[in-house]
Design an enzyme around this catalytic site. Structure first.
Site, PDB file in Angstrom:
ATOM      1  N   GLY A  94     -39.256  34.786  27.426  1.00 59.69           N
ATOM      2  CA  GLY A  94     -40.523  34.843  28.438  1.00 59.69           C
ATOM      3  C   GLY A  94     -40.106  35.050  29.545  1.00 59.69           C
ATOM      4  N   GLY A  95     -39.588  35.766  29.869  1.00 60.54           N
ATOM      5  CA  GLY A  95     -39.209  36.103  31.348  1.00 60.54           C
ATOM      6  C   GLY A  95     -39.838  37.849  31.845  1.00 60.54           C
ATOM      7  NE  ARG A  96     -43.351  38.818  38.297  1.00 60.79           N
ATOM      8  CZ  ARG A  96     -43.413  39.994  39.633  1.00 60.79           C
ATOM      9  NH1 ARG A  96     -42.142  41.436  38.777  1.00 60.79           N
ATOM     10  NH2 ARG A  96     -44.049  40.612  39.584  1.00 60.79           N
ATOM     11  CG  HIS A 109     -28.554  50.827  34.116  1.00 60.18           C
ATOM     12  ND1 HIS A 109     -27.479  50.346  33.920  1.00 60.18           N
ATOM     13  CD2 HIS A 109     -29.346  49.338  34.033  1.00 60.18           C
ATOM     14  CE1 HIS A 109     -27.169  48.845  33.060  1.00 60.18           C
ATOM     15  NE2 HIS A 109     -28.727  48.195  33.585  1.00 60.18           N
ATOM     16  CB  VAL A 124     -23.243  42.495  38.869  1.00 67.51           C
ATOM     17  CG1 VAL A 124     -22.073  43.934  38.876  1.00 67.51           C
ATOM     18  CG2 VAL A 124     -24.159  42.768  40.699  1.00 67.51           C
ATOM     19  NE  ARG A 125     -24.721  40.418  31.705  1.00 69.84           N
ATOM     20  CZ  ARG A 125     -24.460  41.764  32.249  1.00 69.84           C
ATOM     21  NH1 ARG A 125     -24.731  42.514  32.651  1.00 69.84           N
ATOM     22  NH2 ARG A 125     -23.986  42.031  30.755  1.00 69.84           N
ATOM     23  CG  HIS A 170     -16.540  58.498  33.494  1.00 69.54           C
ATOM     24  ND1 HIS A 170     -15.354  57.183  32.566  1.00 69.54           N
ATOM     25  CD2 HIS A 170     -16.994  58.819  33.116  1.00 69.54           C
ATOM     26  CE1 HIS A 170     -16.994  57.617  32.062  1.00 69.54           C
ATOM     27  NE2 HIS A 170     -17.538  58.178  32.446  1.00 69.54           N
ATOM     28  CB  SER A 212     -31.083  44.415  36.856  1.00 67.73           C
ATOM     29  OG  SER A 212     -31.450  45.665  35.484  1.00 67.73           O
ATOM     30  CG  HIS A 228     -32.666  54.504  16.378  1.00 64.82           C
ATOM     31  ND1 HIS A 228     -32.167  54.012  17.487  1.00 64.82           N
ATOM     32  CD2 HIS A 228     -34.044  55.434  17.236  1.00 64.82           C
ATOM     33  CE1 HIS A 228     -32.964  54.302  18.685  1.00 64.82           C
ATOM     34  NE2 HIS A 228     -33.968  55.423  18.297  1.00 64.82           N
TER      35      HIS A 228
END
Length: 299
Positions: free
Chosen positions: A258-260, A106, A109-110, A145, A92, A175
Site C-alpha cells: 500500500g505504498g504511494r 539510479h 540509500v535507506r 566503478h 531514491s 527472464h
C-alpha cells in the site's frame, strides 16, 4: 552509539536537497516538489524534473514511513520483526537523460529500525547506485566503478568487490538472461560493526553518486544523436521497466504494502517501446551493448 533515526532523517533530507540542486544546476531546469502524507503514518517529498535541457526526467524521492506493526508480508521472512513498531526512511532517485549516449543512473540509500519495549532495536542500512548505458564507453564505466571503489576504500579492502558483486547479481533480468547495466554498488542488511560505521558508509554512498555520474553527463551531453539512437534508447528502456516491475524488491514491496504508487513508479522512464523479437544489426554499436554489459572487473 545507539541507532539515531532522527540524525539519519536529517542527512537524507539534506541529501535530497543537495542532489536536486546539483542536477538542476547541470540541467538548467528546476524540480517540482510534491509533498505527501501516508494515512498509516509518515509521508515524503517527491521531486521531479521533466523535459529539461539534458534530463528527460529525473525523480528524487524522500520517504519516511512508520507504524505500530509491520505488514505480514514483511515479517514472513523476518519473524523477529513481528510485534514491533517500525520506521523506514530513504532517498531514491532515477535519472533518464534525453541523449542516448548518456546512461540512465539510479541511486538509493535507506534505513530501517524496528523497536519494542524491553528489547534491543533491530536496524539496518541499505542502498547503492548503478549505471545503465545504451551505448558503451569504457572510460565511463571505469570512472563509475573507480568512484565506487574509492568511496568504499576507507571501510575496508573487501567492501567494494563484495558490494560490486552483489550489485551485479541483483540487477540481472533472469527472464532475459542479461544484466540491466554495468552495475556499481548494492548493499543491504548492514548493521555491523556498529551504527556509526554503517551510517558513515551509507553517507559515503549517497554523497558519492553525483561524483560518479556527473562527469559522465558532461562527457556525453554534446554528442550528436538521431532517430536510430533514440529508438534504441527507448527499446532498451523497456528492459528497465521489466526489471523494476518483475524483479525489483523495493518496487514490489511498496506496491504490495500500500505504498504511494506515484512515488514508487517515479523511476519509470517517461517514454519506452517494445518490438517483437528485435535484433540489432550485426557489428553495430547497438549490437555491441550486450557484450559491454557483461559482468567484468572494470578497474
Amino acid at each position: 552509539m545507539k541507532p539515531d533515526a532522527h540524525h539519519v532523517k536529517q542527512f537524507l533530507l539534506r541529501l535530497q536537497d543537495d542532489i536536486c540542486q546539483t542536477l538542476s544546476a547541470v540541467d538548467g531546469a528546476n524540480f517540482v516538489e510534491d509533498s505527501w502524507r501516508r494515512e498509516a503514518g509518515g509521508g515524503g517529498r517527491s521531486r521531479v524534473l521533466r523535459n529539461g535541457g539534458i534530463f528527460e526526467q529525473a525523480g528524487v524521492n524522500f520517504s519516511h514511513v512508520h507504524g505500530d506493526a509491520m505488514p505480514a508480508s514483511a515479517t514472513a521472512h523476518r519473524p523477529e520483526l513481528a510485534g514491533r513498531s517500525f520506521e523506514a526512511m530513504g532517498v531514491s532517485l532515477v535519472v533518464h537523460p534525453h541523449n542516448p549516449y548518456i546512461p540512465t543512473s539510479h541511486a538509493n540509500v535507506r534505513f530501517f529500525i524496528a523497536e519494542k519495549p524491553g528489547a534491543d532495536p533491530v536496524w539496518w542500512f541499505g542502498g547503492g547506485f548503478d549505471l545503465t548505458p545504451y551505448y558503451g564507453f569504457e572510460e565511463d564505466a571505469v570512472h563509475w566503478h573507480r568512484t565506487a571503489r574509492d568511496l568504499c576504500q576507507p571501510f575496508g579492502d573487501d567492501v567494494y568487490p563484495r558490494y560490486k558483486k552483489w550489485c551485479d547479481d541483483y540487477f540481472f533480468l533472469k527472464h532475459r538472461n542479461e544484466q540491466r547495466g554495468v552495475g556499481g554498488l548494492f548493499f543491504d542488511d548492514l548493521n555491523t560493526p556498529d551504527f556509526d560505521h554503517c551510517f558513515d558508509f551509507m553517507q559515503a554512498v549517497g554523497n558519492g553518486y553525483t561524483r560518479a555520474y556527473l562527469p559522465i553527463v558532461e562527457r556525453r551531453k554534446a554528442m550528436v544523436w538521431g532517430e536510430r539512437e533514440r529508438n534504441f534508447q527507448l527499446y532498451r528502456r523497456g528492459r528497465y521497466v521489466e526489471f523494476n516491475l518483475v524483479w525489483d524488491r523495493g518496487t514490489l514491496f511498496g506496491l504490495q504494502t500500500g505504498g504511494r504508487t506515484e512515488s514508487i513508479l517515479m523511476s519509470m522512464p517517461p517514454l519506452v517501446r517494445w518490438e517483437y523479437d528485435w535484433q540489432p544489426e550485426a557489428g553495430s554499436p547497438e549490437a555491441a551493448l550486450s557484450e559491454f554489459i557483461q559482468v567484468r572487473d572494470w578497474i
